[in-house]
Design a protein around this motif. Structure first.
Motif, mmCIF file in Angstrom:
data_model
loop_
_atom_site.group_PDB
_atom_site.id
_atom_site.type_symbol
_atom_site.label_atom_id
_atom_site.label_comp_id
_atom_site.label_asym_id
_atom_site.label_seq_id
_atom_site.Cartn_x
_atom_site.Cartn_y
_atom_site.Cartn_z
ATOM 1 N N PHE A 74 1.111 -1.346 0.194
ATOM 2 C CA PHE A 74 -0.431 0.264 0.011
ATOM 3 C C PHE A 74 0.802 1.229 -0.100
ATOM 4 O O PHE A 74 0.695 1.878 -0.489
ATOM 5 C CB PHE A 74 -1.279 0.043 1.042
ATOM 6 C CG PHE A 74 -2.049 -0.739 1.102
ATOM 7 C CD1 PHE A 74 -3.343 -0.725 -0.901
ATOM 8 C CD2 PHE A 74 -2.668 -2.157 1.702
ATOM 9 C CE1 PHE A 74 -3.789 -1.346 -0.061
ATOM 10 C CE2 PHE A 74 -4.127 -2.740 1.239
ATOM 11 C CZ PHE A 74 -4.410 -2.567 0.190
ATOM 12 N N ALA A 75 2.107 0.621 0.073
ATOM 13 C CA ALA A 75 2.867 2.338 0.355
ATOM 14 C C ALA A 75 3.869 1.960 -0.907
ATOM 15 O O ALA A 75 4.218 3.131 -1.392
ATOM 16 C CB ALA A 75 4.155 2.119 1.699
ATOM 17 N N ASP A 76 3.592 1.205 -1.729
ATOM 18 C CA ASP A 76 4.540 1.315 -2.970
ATOM 19 C C ASP A 76 3.988 0.827 -4.134
ATOM 20 O O ASP A 76 3.525 -0.422 -3.974
ATOM 21 C CB ASP A 76 5.659 0.495 -2.889
ATOM 22 C CG ASP A 76 6.614 0.497 -4.035
ATOM 23 O OD1 ASP A 76 6.385 0.456 -4.880
ATOM 24 O OD2 ASP A 76 8.458 -0.786 -3.849
ATOM 25 N N GLU A 151 -5.614 6.597 6.197
ATOM 26 C CA GLU A 151 -6.040 5.019 6.564
ATOM 27 C C GLU A 151 -7.080 5.086 5.618
ATOM 28 O O GLU A 151 -6.849 4.797 3.819
ATOM 29 C CB GLU A 151 -6.106 4.135 7.147
ATOM 30 C CG GLU A 151 -4.438 3.206 7.850
ATOM 31 C CD GLU A 151 -5.597 2.893 9.348
ATOM 32 O OE1 GLU A 151 -5.234 1.455 9.220
ATOM 33 O OE2 GLU A 151 -6.136 3.099 9.880
ATOM 34 N N ALA A 152 -8.122 5.916 5.839
ATOM 35 C CA ALA A 152 -8.954 5.408 4.703
ATOM 36 C C ALA A 152 -9.000 5.647 2.982
ATOM 37 O O ALA A 152 -8.811 5.372 2.229
ATOM 38 C CB ALA A 152 -10.188 5.979 5.115
ATOM 39 N N ILE A 156 -8.402 4.076 -0.377
ATOM 40 C CA ILE A 156 -9.404 4.168 -1.696
ATOM 41 C C ILE A 156 -8.535 5.215 -2.939
ATOM 42 O O ILE A 156 -8.972 4.701 -4.292
ATOM 43 C CB ILE A 156 -10.281 5.596 -1.037
ATOM 44 C CG1 ILE A 156 -11.188 5.403 -0.030
ATOM 45 C CG2 ILE A 156 -11.134 6.531 -2.474
ATOM 46 C CD1 ILE A 156 -12.228 6.295 0.564
ATOM 47 N N ALA A 157 -7.182 5.824 -2.646
ATOM 48 C CA ALA A 157 -6.775 6.302 -3.519
ATOM 49 C C ALA A 157 -5.973 5.709 -4.446
ATOM 50 O O ALA A 157 -5.715 5.399 -5.442
ATOM 51 C CB ALA A 157 -5.501 7.172 -2.589
ATOM 52 N N GLN A 159 -7.203 2.687 -5.097
ATOM 53 C CA GLN A 159 -8.419 1.811 -6.485
ATOM 54 C C GLN A 159 -8.853 3.509 -7.216
ATOM 55 O O GLN A 159 -8.466 3.827 -7.431
ATOM 56 C CB GLN A 159 -10.014 1.840 -5.454
ATOM 57 C CG GLN A 159 -9.596 0.928 -4.382
ATOM 58 C CD GLN A 159 -10.804 0.310 -3.403
ATOM 59 O OE1 GLN A 159 -12.452 1.402 -3.694
ATOM 60 N NE2 GLN A 159 -11.200 -0.915 -3.621
ATOM 61 N N ALA A 160 -9.464 3.041 -8.742
ATOM 62 C CA ALA A 160 -9.979 3.633 -9.173
ATOM 63 C C ALA A 160 -10.593 3.887 -8.827
ATOM 64 O O ALA A 160 -11.600 4.635 -8.097
ATOM 65 C CB ALA A 160 -11.120 2.799 -10.187
ATOM 66 N N SER A 161 -11.141 5.789 -9.230
ATOM 67 C CA SER A 161 -11.546 7.231 -8.897
ATOM 68 C C SER A 161 -12.896 6.623 -9.310
ATOM 69 O O SER A 161 -13.630 5.510 -10.473
ATOM 70 C CB SER A 161 -11.140 7.824 -10.399
ATOM 71 O OG SER A 161 -11.499 7.751 -11.395
ATOM 72 N N ARG A 162 -13.943 7.449 -8.729
ATOM 73 C CA ARG A 162 -15.555 7.118 -8.577
ATOM 74 C C ARG A 162 -15.597 7.695 -9.945
ATOM 75 O O ARG A 162 -16.615 6.701 -10.778
ATOM 76 C CB ARG A 162 -15.734 8.126 -7.703
ATOM 77 C CG ARG A 162 -17.209 8.627 -7.690
ATOM 78 C CD ARG A 162 -18.229 8.941 -6.853
ATOM 79 N NE ARG A 162 -19.641 9.088 -6.697
ATOM 80 C CZ ARG A 162 -21.011 10.198 -6.204
ATOM 81 N NH1 ARG A 162 -19.987 11.492 -5.960
ATOM 82 N NH2 ARG A 162 -20.867 9.640 -6.168
ATOM 83 N N GLN A 163 -14.749 8.569 -10.908
ATOM 84 C CA GLN A 163 -15.786 8.697 -12.444
ATOM 85 C C GLN A 163 -15.532 7.333 -12.912
ATOM 86 O O GLN A 163 -16.318 6.778 -13.769
ATOM 87 C CB GLN A 163 -14.929 9.678 -13.155
ATOM 88 C CG GLN A 163 -15.646 10.510 -14.044
ATOM 89 C CD GLN A 163 -14.493 11.729 -13.966
ATOM 90 O OE1 GLN A 163 -13.998 12.184 -13.457
ATOM 91 N NE2 GLN A 163 -15.409 12.617 -14.881
ATOM 92 N N GLU A 164 -13.548 6.471 -12.571
ATOM 93 C CA GLU A 164 -13.701 5.804 -13.411
ATOM 94 C C GLU A 164 -15.187 4.185 -13.697
ATOM 95 O O GLU A 164 -15.112 3.218 -14.544
ATOM 96 C CB GLU A 164 -12.047 5.018 -13.564
ATOM 97 C CG GLU A 164 -11.158 5.603 -13.931
ATOM 98 C CD GLU A 164 -9.905 6.030 -13.320
ATOM 99 O OE1 GLU A 164 -8.821 5.650 -14.319
ATOM 100 O OE2 GLU A 164 -9.566 5.160 -11.944
#
Ligand code: ADP
Length: 209
Positions: A74-76, A151-152, A156-157, A159-164
Motif C-alpha cells: 500500500f506504500a509502493d 488510512e481510509a 481509496i486512492a 483504487q479506480a476513481s469514482r468517475q472511472e
C-alpha cells in the motif's frame, strides 16, 4: 447464464449489495475470498510472493502475513503491481472455474472490488456499480472498520476513481440513503437482471434455431 460484474469502492456497500443479491438467488463469486484462496500455503502464488517480497511476508505457520505484505504494497505502487501480476491471473482462473460450475440457468455475480482495475468489466454481460461520494466512503470506513481518516483516504486512492468506476456501469446503485432504501434498490436491480437473463436465453434459443 447471465454474468454480472459487481463493484464499488471500499466502504461503498458492495458486500452488502452482494449479500442482498445472494438472498434473491444469485450465485456469488467473491473475489476477496478467491484472493485468499490463491495464496494458501503450498500455492504457486504464495511461493512467487515469497520470492519477490522475501520471507518477512510469510508468517511462522507458513501462511501469508497479510499486514506485513499490506504495509509494503500500500506504500509502493510498483510493489503492488508486482503482487497483482502474481495473484490476478490465478484469481481469474479460479473465477472462470467457479462460473462454469454455476450451471446454465444461474445469474452469476462477480463480486470484485477491482473489477474495473482488472479490466474485467468488459467480460461481463452487465456491470453493476455501487456508488457513494468519497467523503461518505471515508465516513463509513471510519465508523465500521476502525480506520483513521488518512488510512481510509490512502486505501481509496489505490483504487479506480469514482468517475472511472461509474463510467463502466450499466446499472448504478446509489447507496447514499439508509439500508432499507438499499434493500429496495437491490430488489429492483434483481428484477432487471432476471429480465436480462430471460432475454439472453431467448436470444440464445432464437440463434440456435
Ligand atoms: P464494501 O464491501 O463496499 O467495502 P460494505 O458492504 O462492507 O462495503 O459496507 C461498509 C460498511 O457500511 C458496512 O459496515 C455496512 O454495513 C455499512 N453500510 C452499507 N450500506 C450502508 C447504508 N446504506 N447506510 C449505512 N451503512 C451502510
Amino acid at each position: 447464464m447471465l454474468t454480472v460484474g459487481l463493484t464499488g469502492g471500499i466502504g461503498s456497500g458492495k458486500s452488502t449489495v452482494s449479500a442482498l443479491l445472494a438472498s434473491h438467488g444469485a450465485v456469488i463469486i467473491d473475489y476477496d475470498k478467491l484472493a485468499r484462496e490463491v495464496v494458501e500455503p503450498g500455492s504457486p502464488a504464495l511461493q512467487a510472493i515469497a520470492e519477490r517480497f522475501g520471507s518477512g511476508v510469510i508468517a511462522a505457520d507458513g501462511t501469508l502475513d497479510r499486514p506485513a505484505l499490506g504495509a509494503v504494497v500500500f506504500a509502493d505502487e510498483s510493489a503492488r503491481r508486482d503482487l497483482e501480476a502474481i495473484t490476478h491471473p490465478a484469481i481469474r482462473d479460479l473465477a472462470v472455474a467457479r462460473q462454469l460450475a454455476a450451471g446454465d440457468d444461474a445469474i452469476v455475480i462477480h463480486d470484485n472490488p477491482l473489477l474495473v482495475e482488472m479490466g474485467a468489466a468488459a467480460h461481463c454481460d452487465v456491470v453493476v456499480v455501487v456508488d457513494v461520494p468519497v467523503d461518505l466512503q471515508v465516513e463509513r470506513l471510519k465508523a465500521t472498520r476502525d480506520m483513521s481518516e488518512d488510512e481510509a483516504r490512502s486505501r481509496i486512492a489505490t483504487q479506480a476513481s469514482r468517475q472511472e468506476r461509474t463510467g463502466a456501469a450499466d446499472l448504478l446503485i446509489d447507496n447514499t440513503g439508509p439500508i432499507d432504501e438499499l434493500d429496495s434498490i437491490v430488489g429492483g436491480v434483481w428484477d432487471e437482471l432476471v429480465l436480462r437473463a430471460a432475454a439472453a436465453e431467448g436470444a440464445g434459443r432464437d440463434s440456435a434455431l
